[in-house]
Design a protein around this motif. Structure first.
Motif, PDB file in Angstrom:
ATOM      1  N   PHE A   3     -43.584  16.191  -2.677  1.00 31.79           N
ATOM      2  CA  PHE A   3     -42.487  15.253  -2.463  1.00 31.79           C
ATOM      3  C   PHE A   3     -41.547  15.774  -1.384  1.00 31.79           C
ATOM      4  O   PHE A   3     -41.118  15.035  -0.516  1.00 31.79           O
ATOM      5  CB  PHE A   3     -41.728  15.003  -3.769  1.00 31.79           C
ATOM      6  N   ASP A   4     -41.243  17.071  -1.413  1.00 32.60           N
ATOM      7  CA  ASP A   4     -40.363  17.667  -0.417  1.00 32.60           C
ATOM      8  C   ASP A   4     -40.952  17.543   0.982  1.00 32.60           C
ATOM      9  O   ASP A   4     -40.235  17.282   1.942  1.00 32.60           O
ATOM     10  CB  ASP A   4     -40.094  19.141  -0.737  1.00 32.60           C
ATOM     11  N   THR A   5     -42.274  17.708   1.105  1.00 31.01           N
ATOM     12  CA  THR A   5     -42.940  17.585   2.396  1.00 31.01           C
ATOM     13  C   THR A   5     -42.833  16.156   2.916  1.00 31.01           C
ATOM     14  O   THR A   5     -42.530  15.938   4.086  1.00 31.01           O
ATOM     15  CB  THR A   5     -44.427  18.003   2.268  1.00 31.01           C
ATOM     16  N   ARG A   6     -43.079  15.171   2.051  1.00 30.87           N
ATOM     17  CA  ARG A   6     -42.964  13.767   2.459  1.00 30.87           C
ATOM     18  C   ARG A   6     -41.525  13.407   2.808  1.00 30.87           C
ATOM     19  O   ARG A   6     -41.276  12.696   3.768  1.00 30.87           O
ATOM     20  CB  ARG A   6     -43.497  12.832   1.369  1.00 30.87           C
ATOM     21  N   GLU A   7     -40.608  13.895   2.012  1.00 32.33           N
ATOM     22  CA  GLU A   7     -39.192  13.633   2.274  1.00 32.33           C
ATOM     23  C   GLU A   7     -38.769  14.245   3.610  1.00 32.33           C
ATOM     24  O   GLU A   7     -38.075  13.602   4.402  1.00 32.33           O
ATOM     25  CB  GLU A   7     -38.346  14.204   1.126  1.00 32.33           C
ATOM     26  N   ARG A   8     -39.213  15.447   3.878  1.00 31.24           N
ATOM     27  CA  ARG A   8     -38.903  16.124   5.154  1.00 31.24           C
ATOM     28  C   ARG A   8     -39.523  15.355   6.325  1.00 31.24           C
ATOM     29  O   ARG A   8     -38.882  15.171   7.352  1.00 31.24           O
ATOM     30  CB  ARG A   8     -39.434  17.564   5.108  1.00 31.24           C
ATOM     31  N   ALA A   9     -40.768  14.897   6.160  1.00 28.22           N
ATOM     32  CA  ALA A   9     -41.423  14.115   7.216  1.00 28.22           C
ATOM     33  C   ALA A   9     -40.651  12.825   7.484  1.00 28.22           C
ATOM     34  O   ALA A   9     -40.494  12.420   8.644  1.00 28.22           O
ATOM     35  CB  ALA A   9     -42.871  13.817   6.832  1.00 28.22           C
ATOM     36  N   GLN A  10     -40.149  12.181   6.436  1.00 27.42           N
ATOM     37  CA  GLN A  10     -39.363  10.955   6.613  1.00 27.42           C
ATOM     38  C   GLN A  10     -38.055  11.260   7.326  1.00 27.42           C
ATOM     39  O   GLN A  10     -37.637  10.512   8.215  1.00 27.42           O
ATOM     40  CB  GLN A  10     -39.108  10.272   5.265  1.00 27.42           C
ATOM     41  N   GLN A  11     -37.404  12.351   6.951  1.00 29.17           N
ATOM     42  CA  GLN A  11     -36.162  12.738   7.616  1.00 29.17           C
ATOM     43  C   GLN A  11     -36.394  13.005   9.100  1.00 29.17           C
ATOM     44  O   GLN A  11     -35.595  12.589   9.945  1.00 29.17           O
ATOM     45  CB  GLN A  11     -35.556  13.977   6.956  1.00 29.17           C
ATOM     46  N   LEU A  12     -37.499  13.667   9.431  1.00 27.64           N
ATOM     47  CA  LEU A  12     -37.826  13.936  10.830  1.00 27.64           C
ATOM     48  C   LEU A  12     -38.102  12.638  11.586  1.00 27.64           C
ATOM     49  O   LEU A  12     -37.683  12.485  12.730  1.00 27.64           O
ATOM     50  CB  LEU A  12     -39.031  14.878  10.939  1.00 27.64           C
TER      51      LEU A  12
END
Length: 151
Positions: A3-12
């Motif tokens: 989830f953190d990886t997906r959230e970080r990708a969305q933020q980027l």
């Protein structure tokens, strides 16, 4: 963790989209808006104005192309790596009319190494398909935005 990886990708993706749009006077002056962005995806829209019409009284194909090309650019840069178009094609299916709200939805079909393929569908406010665009991207050096703190 995933989830953190997906959230970080969305933020980027959001940071890259915001940064690119701020540096994109062409899209801004045509009245385009970046309606949605996520990794490998972008949706942009543009209202057809009177000054965008051709000699047949329909939206000039160049403006439709520019909308599709902008959505392509935002989608392929959504991973926050500087990426440019390497080639593209467009098929015009039906005319855009004055006052139409055209929407270009760009979807990543493949991404391998430095090369990507994106399909963009341009529709009007009624969902009628106006154009189909396919773009090939190539990643170059650098990042779109400084990705230190995206919160």
């Amino acid at each position: 963790m995933q989830f953190d990886t997906r959230e970080r990708a969305q933020q980027l993706a959001e940071l890259a989209g915001k940064t690119m749009f701020e540096r994109d006077p062409a899209s801004q002056r045509l009245g385009m808006s970046l309606d949605q962005i996520r990794p490998g995806y972008a949706r942009m829209s543009m209202r057809v104005r009177e000054d965008m019409l051709n000699g047949h009284g329909t939206c000039h194909g160049g403006y439709i192309f520019m909308l599709a090309d902008s959505a392509f650019a935002f989608a392929c840069n959504s991973h926050n790596f500087n990426t440019v178009g390497a080639g593209c094609s467009i098929d015009y299916l039906s005319p855009g009319r004055e006052g139409d709200l055209l929407t270009a939805e760009a979807v990543e079909q493949a991404l391998s190494g430095k090369t990507g393929v994106y399909d963009i569908v341009v529709t009007n406010q009624e969902g009628r398909k106006v154009a189909l665009f396919r773009g090939k991207s190539h990643r170059v050096n650098g990042m779109v935005a400084e990705a230190g703190n995206t919160q």
